[in-house]
Design an enzyme around this catalytic site. Sequence first.
Site, mmCIF file in Angstrom:
data_model
loop_
_atom_site.group_PDB
_atom_site.id
_atom_site.type_symbol
_atom_site.label_atom_id
_atom_site.label_comp_id
_atom_site.label_asym_id
_atom_site.label_seq_id
_atom_site.Cartn_x
_atom_site.Cartn_y
_atom_site.Cartn_z
ATOM 1 N N ALA A 150 1.131 -0.855 -0.177
ATOM 2 C CA ALA A 150 0.121 0.040 -0.432
ATOM 3 C C ALA A 150 1.406 1.387 -0.090
ATOM 4 O O ALA A 150 1.786 1.836 0.766
ATOM 5 C CB ALA A 150 -0.718 -0.034 1.216
ATOM 6 N N ALA A 167 -3.339 8.794 0.391
ATOM 7 C CA ALA A 167 -2.629 6.644 0.598
ATOM 8 C C ALA A 167 -3.960 5.933 0.244
ATOM 9 O O ALA A 167 -5.015 6.341 -0.215
ATOM 10 C CB ALA A 167 -3.179 6.263 2.296
ATOM 11 N N HIS A 168 -3.122 5.009 -0.665
ATOM 12 C CA HIS A 168 -4.461 3.526 -0.361
ATOM 13 C C HIS A 168 -4.242 2.609 0.793
ATOM 14 O O HIS A 168 -3.059 1.217 0.078
ATOM 15 C CB HIS A 168 -4.221 2.832 -2.188
ATOM 16 C CG HIS A 168 -4.745 2.027 -3.082
ATOM 17 N ND1 HIS A 168 -5.024 0.933 -2.633
ATOM 18 C CD2 HIS A 168 -5.044 2.420 -4.323
ATOM 19 C CE1 HIS A 168 -5.887 0.394 -3.033
ATOM 20 N NE2 HIS A 168 -6.184 1.113 -4.663
ATOM 21 N N ASN A 169 -5.137 2.304 1.063
ATOM 22 C CA ASN A 169 -5.623 0.828 1.999
ATOM 23 C C ASN A 169 -5.187 -0.193 1.080
ATOM 24 O O ASN A 169 -6.304 -0.679 0.201
ATOM 25 C CB ASN A 169 -6.066 0.767 2.950
ATOM 26 C CG ASN A 169 -5.011 1.543 4.312
ATOM 27 O OD1 ASN A 169 -4.495 2.760 3.969
ATOM 28 N ND2 ASN A 169 -4.986 1.087 5.529
#
Length: 997
Positions: free
Chosen positions: A813, A832-834
């Site tokens: 991520a 952000a990219h979880n």
Amino acid sequence: MSTSAEVVRPKGLVFKAAHLARVHTVLAFSAFLSALAIGSALHYKKIVKNGVAGYPDEWFPSVSATIGDWYPERNIFQILIALNSGPRLALVLLQYYMHRKPSTSLPGLVMLSGILRTLCCGGWVYITSTDAHDAHDVLMISYIVLNVPWMFGTIACTPMQNTRIRRRRLFVSMVPMIYFFIQHKVHRIPGAYTRYSFFEWGLIIFDIMFDSAAELELEAANLEIGVGTISEGAGADDIVTVGHFSVAAKSTTVKTTPATMAISSQKTVDHAVSPSPAPATVVHRLSLVKHFVSDMYLSYIYWSIYTSLTPTLFYFSVWELGIAGHELSLLSTLSPILLGIPPFAEWCRTRSGRTALHILSLTGLAAYKLESPLHRLFVVAFATSVVNIGAAVDWTGPDASYQTIVAGLGFLLSSISKHANHSNNPVWPIVHEQSGGYNKTGIVLAIIAILDYAARPASNVLTSSTDKAEPIHKAPGGSWLRESISLGSLIFTLHCLLADSSTLIAWSWIGYPVKGPVPHLHGSITHVAQALGLLLPLLLTTPSSAGLDVFLHPLWFAYGCGSAYIMYAYKDWLGYAGGANLAVFLMSVFPAIVHRAASTGRIARTFGLAWLIVCVFIVTNVFTVAYAFVPGGEYFREHTDLVLTAQMAALGLAFRWPGLKGQTRLRTTALSKRARVATGSALAALTVVSLLVSLYRWPSKVIQPHRPGPRIVRSGIWTVHFGIDNEGKDSQRRMRDLIRDMELDVVGLLETDLHRTVFGNRDLTRVMADELGFYVDIGPGPNQHTWGAVLLSKFPILSSTHHLLPSPHGELAPAIEAVLDMYGTNVTVLVAHNGQEETPLDRELQAGELARIMSSSYPQPVIFLGYVVTKPLALRPAPYEIMVADGRVLDIDEEDWDRWCEYIFYRGLYRIAYARVSRSTITDTELQIGQFQLPRHGFGVTDDSREARYMRSWKEDLPPDHWFPMEYYPELGGKRGHFYHVFDTPLYYKLPEGALL
């Protein structure tokens, strides 16, 4: 005829050629200095004034203002420059006459650059910035760029014995000219027009000084120019007449007719001057140029169709989040194996067969008209199979030396076309007129090129040094398996790293403050490196020596491996320098490795297996990041290092290793002189075009937020699905339109790392950065094994840090932590990219790390824009409570329960509006927007209690600069398929009582 006759000095005017150079210098200086003197005397305050300031802040005029704005200095200048055109062109021709040699085409290339440079000079002095600003700038930039081949070529042609001339040209002219150019174009300070003017005048002065050095060389050669008559005793062997001009040695007797010119020298002429071409010869040469351009364009079409296959098929893999079965279309590249059928192979090698293959390849260009992504994939796969057969035929035919060089030129042209078209190839089927495509133009040009190919004579003197086709030299005992593997690795590595000029820059990018190359601006350096790599075999493969074998020496392979290591291990300029050197290496070995594969004599199996190796590398390369969605993907997880090592090891099989059995020295047919001249000219032209594109794209507008008065910040988060919309088309411009209409100041984009073969090596930020004006941080690069994150900001990015969030079970991520200067207040923005729902541990750990980052800057303002797989108000171990509580931030609207993956959190700001905008058919996720107002500088939020934050308001009760665009209300029909949904309106909030703004 006798060759021992003596020259009879013409009765007319005779003078030394060096005087012509002196006249040129005097006229050039007179033109510019007289304009400066007259302009300063008559219109001083007018010519120093500009759009920013006037006298006394600005006190020295620019060249453009001096020569182009006022009478009489403009007219006097143009008269003197017109008089100077004759000596200028005469000097170019005289220098070619002195430097020409049968063994090199460099003097001809220098002459061509000198003529073009002269024409561009005439263009920018007669078309002033007042007349047509863009035309003036383009011609001026072209003139500056053409200075590079002209000056370096002239220095290279200067005889070594003329050391004084060489030293004067290099140190007195080149060094300060380059310095002033960099200061003028790159490091200029807005408003410092006077210093800018010194740089511009410095360029002109040192340019004239460079050309004045020709006087020394003409003096050393003792050339004389005469106009008069020549005695009748001369024969054709003594003098060659070119129109009204004659060239002869002084040791012969020459007769001229009236109005002829004789150029004589004290030295013996060591070679004859070719006669003037008859009109038929001129037509023939123009035909050769047409054939060469057609061949290069057909090569461009080949690379365009091949590189369009993977982004066309991966559309399905992205929607399925796994192997969907459409990946089998990659096997269409194995079509050269059909050349193992003798009748088919024989037909493909005929003119009619090869023409038919070209015609069938047009289906790959026309596929853009198909609405169904599946139908488009079928057609592109078919076209790819056709062009790969054609490439195998060309690269193994009797003119393979020529065809491999043309293939390299076509590959470079395809990369430049992407550089000029915001990272999209303009003839790809995933683009159309609305998304930056020039598909119809590409098809028309392809048809013209195919017609030229079909109608040209059977014998093409561009293809060999003897003007006769010679077969590929077989290498009995060579390993077809070894050559296949190395060729496949080379093709994939070229596609993976060099198909787009900014991919190498993305590998080296680490964020702000910028310490390395910028993807949007420095891509031309990659093209220069590619051109240099392709130029090396051109220079070493001469009619007298086929020198490709030198590029298969182990030392050259060591150079390539060292470059690859530096590219992988280092960042910023050092890492990019490794990548640029790797580009030189890869382009230089391309002709040699293709020749080795062709020399096996087993074309079908060699090229079929080579393309199978390409397919294997494509799959393993994408598995390094897509491991969470494919069987066995964990073995490739984050192993770009192993894939790159395998690429270089496979390449190494083509090299001549001591003690390795079955290898013979590579024997190739050298390129003809015409082909070498044409290729060199094409490389120079392509490099100039790339540089001009970079200069044209250089940021010129001031980047500023939309609402600086009330200190409003409008931010958005959008998961853009790799820039491919629901119809399988590129979505950059559709994204641009919505971001522009919503007037966003800060944008977080997710699923944006497209610098991979499966995504077409694209950059989603190009259009928005260029046309809307944003600072860009592209986040972790393709060697960091994430799906990518991007930050676009109207505010200066003071610093940024790229994070790889904890991901023990699933995909890596990415996160960008950036500090922005918002109206004088430092605000941390986190994009952000979880991880996905299938990996709860990953999401918990990632949420904890994001909370730590946000809390570490407390109490400074924070805006979080991210993809978080959680339900609103969900308790631990779900990410929501971890991020809000531990990160010490607030939800944009905790009462909005209908959310799943996109969230906006904030701290230290007044939230004044919140909107959710439907995606139309761009992606699978909406655009969420949060609008904030900054507290007065030096103060914080006065009341962030829940009651103060949730005082809702109608938009009519707020100033108009708080409102979102009216046309996106669903009752008004929305716009381009977008509208406010969920609430059917943006939500507006009152400011708490006592808020300090």
